[in-house]
Every structure is written in C-alpha cells, then in structure tokens.
Design a protein around this motif. Structure first.
Motif, short mmCIF file in Angstrom:
data_model
loop_
_atom_site.label_atom_id
_atom_site.label_comp_id
_atom_site.label_asym_id
_atom_site.label_seq_id
_atom_site.Cartn_x
_atom_site.Cartn_y
_atom_site.Cartn_z
N UNK A 49 0.83 -1.33 0.02
CA UNK A 49 -0.14 0.12 0.10
C UNK A 49 0.79 1.38 0.02
N UNK A 50 2.18 1.16 -0.18
CA UNK A 50 2.90 2.30 -0.27
C UNK A 50 2.63 3.67 -1.12
N UNK A 51 1.78 2.90 -2.35
CA UNK A 51 1.36 4.13 -3.36
C UNK A 51 0.14 4.87 -2.66
N UNK A 52 -0.54 4.53 -1.62
CA UNK A 52 -1.68 5.21 -1.15
C UNK A 52 -1.15 6.46 -0.46
N UNK A 53 0.03 6.63 -0.20
CA UNK A 53 0.62 7.69 0.89
C UNK A 53 1.44 8.67 -0.10
N UNK A 54 1.28 9.77 0.42
CA UNK A 54 2.16 10.97 -0.08
C UNK A 54 3.33 11.84 0.89
N UNK A 55 2.94 11.20 2.24
CA UNK A 55 3.75 11.57 3.56
C UNK A 55 3.89 13.18 3.43
N UNK A 56 2.62 13.74 3.32
CA UNK A 56 2.58 14.95 3.68
C UNK A 56 3.03 16.02 2.24
N UNK A 57 3.25 15.27 1.11
CA UNK A 57 3.34 16.05 -0.09
C UNK A 57 2.20 16.65 -0.58
N UNK A 58 1.11 15.82 -0.60
CA UNK A 58 -0.14 16.41 -1.21
C UNK A 58 -0.53 17.68 -0.38
N UNK A 59 -0.32 17.69 1.09
CA UNK A 59 -0.52 18.86 1.84
C UNK A 59 0.15 19.99 1.40
N UNK A 60 1.45 19.74 1.23
CA UNK A 60 2.48 20.91 0.68
C UNK A 60 2.01 21.35 -0.68
N UNK A 61 1.56 20.49 -1.65
CA UNK A 61 1.02 21.15 -2.76
C UNK A 61 -0.05 21.84 -2.57
N UNK A 62 -1.14 21.48 -1.55
CA UNK A 62 -2.24 22.26 -1.32
C UNK A 62 -2.16 23.53 -0.94
N UNK A 63 -0.99 23.67 0.17
CA UNK A 63 -0.53 24.91 0.59
C UNK A 63 0.25 25.66 -0.02
N UNK A 64 0.53 25.27 -1.71
CA UNK A 64 1.24 26.19 -2.47
C UNK A 64 3.02 26.12 -2.14
N UNK A 65 3.32 25.03 -1.14
CA UNK A 65 4.74 24.98 -0.93
C UNK A 65 5.50 24.25 -2.09
N UNK A 66 4.83 23.24 -2.70
CA UNK A 66 5.20 22.72 -3.88
C UNK A 66 4.36 22.78 -4.94
N UNK A 67 4.83 23.32 -6.22
CA UNK A 67 4.08 23.61 -7.37
C UNK A 67 4.62 23.42 -8.58
N UNK A 68 5.80 22.90 -8.79
CA UNK A 68 6.42 22.62 -9.83
C UNK A 68 7.40 21.54 -9.68
N UNK A 69 8.37 21.14 -10.84
CA UNK A 69 9.36 19.88 -10.63
C UNK A 69 10.42 20.28 -9.84
N UNK A 70 11.06 21.75 -9.76
CA UNK A 70 12.08 22.04 -8.91
C UNK A 70 11.56 21.80 -7.36
#
Length: 229
Positions: free
Chosen positions: A24-45
C-alpha cells in the motif's frame, strides 16, 4: 526440467524496493499532497527539493536509522532491542495518519512475508507481540535477504523515492520525464542518506519535523485529496 532456487540477495532487495510490493505504499504521499495544497510545492524543482529534503531531514535520521539498527537486531534475535526500536517509531508518529500508515504497511508487509513463508514462526510471533510498525517489518524482510547493510538501506530508500516520485507525478502534476529527473537527483542523494542512517545512534536519532507534522494534520481534514497521508 529445471530446479527451483531461492532468489539471490540482490533480487530480494529489488523485490522489496519495488512499488509493486503489495503493502500500500502508493496510497501515501507523506505530507507532499498537503504541501501542494498549501502552495509550498508547485513544479518540478520545488517537488524535487521537497522530497530530497525529506530524505535527509526525516527519513535518514529517523526510520532509516531504525532500519540500520533493527536489521542486525533481527539477525541476532535481540527481541528487547526490537521492542525498544518499535516503541520509538510509534512514539514519533505525530499525527493519526502517520500512525495509520506505519501500522497498515507493517501489517501488510508481515502478511506478505507470511504468505511467502519467508519469516520463521518465532519471528512472526515476535511481530505479533509488538505490534510491528513498518520500519520493523521492513527490517525483518531486509534481514532475510542477507545483503550488506548499506545495500539493504539503499534498496529501501530507492523504493521510498519511487513512491514519492509517483505521488508527485499524480498530485503536482508532473510528466514522466520530470519524474525520471527527480529519481536521478534522489539516486545521487541516497548514498549520503544511507551513511547518515548508519552513523546515527540512539542519542541523535530523531524525527523532529514540525512543518511536516502540521501539514499532515491539515491533510487529515483537507477537502480534496487522493492520498491517505
């Protein structure tokens, strides 16, 4: 008619590192999805920097350091040491979804070991008494491969990197070429993370990452999400 032989240590490491491992590892983003929602992650870099930072700041100094100590503990049947490490993992899960992840993936990996008859009854009974977190279950699986410790940790780290890259591809979103560039950067960083994990002791092992804990807490009530963490 050929005779069956057990997979080599290298093949077992590749097997354990595969995202196809049914835990089930594919089911988890370990906070990455929340970081995207908050605008902290938004592109490849920004996605690459986020995952590399997570590798060095949390994984190598926390769960990978546990693996580095738990693998030899499994090999010498040191149940007291295994319990202490497992208790540390449980105590450092700062949110409900982090705890859910380590418990669910631990159970699933033990089921996989049981179904393939790779672990002994004594090892499975030890796990049942803990109950086992994912790092302790993975340490058992890696100990059975009889591979050098640094190679075992590299395999685990690369499996984690593949799952995180796939999460970024789905959630940012990114293309496959961007994903391969992310993996290339992570592959260069993993050896250093492994050395950090192997040199970490009980005194300096840590899971202090307050922003990750905050994002994980926010993710639990995030309106739209595709991952469980």
């Amino acid at each position: 008619m050929g005779t069956e032989t057990a997979p080599s240590g290298l093949l077992q490491l590749i097997w354990l590192a595969s995202p196809a491992l049914p835990i089930g590892g594919f089911s988890y983003s370990e906070g990455l999805e929340a970081a995207i929602e908050q605008g902290l992650v938004h592109h490849e870099a920004s996605a690459t920097d986020w995952v590399v930072d997570q590798l060095h700041l949390t994984l190598s100094r926390g769960d990978m350091a546990v693996l580095a100590q738990a693998i030899p503990a499994w090999q010498r049947h040191d149940t007291a040491r295994l319990k202490a490490l497992n208790d540390w993992v449980m105590a450092t899960r700062e949110t409900a979804e982090m705890r859910l992840q380590t418990e669910q993936m631990g159970r699933s990996l033990l089921d996989w070991l049981r179904n393939l008859q790779q672990a002994s009854d004594a090892q499975l009974q030890c796990c049942a008494r803990l109950p086992t977190t994912y790092p302790l279950a993975m340490a058992l699986a890696l100990s059975l491969a009889q591979a050098p410790l640094d190679q075992a940790l590299q395999a685990h780290a690369f499996g984690w990197a593949e799952n995180m890259t796939q999460a970024a591809l789905k959630a940012v979103p990114l293309g496959q070429s961007a994903g391969q560039r992310m993996l290339a950067r992570l592959a260069r960083e993993i050896p250093h993370a492994v050395q950090t994990a192997m040199q970490t002791t009980d005194e300096n092992r840590q899971a202090f990452s307050p922003m990750l804990a905050i994002l994980s807490s926010r993710h639990e009530t995030q309106y739209s999400r595709i991952f469980r963490s």
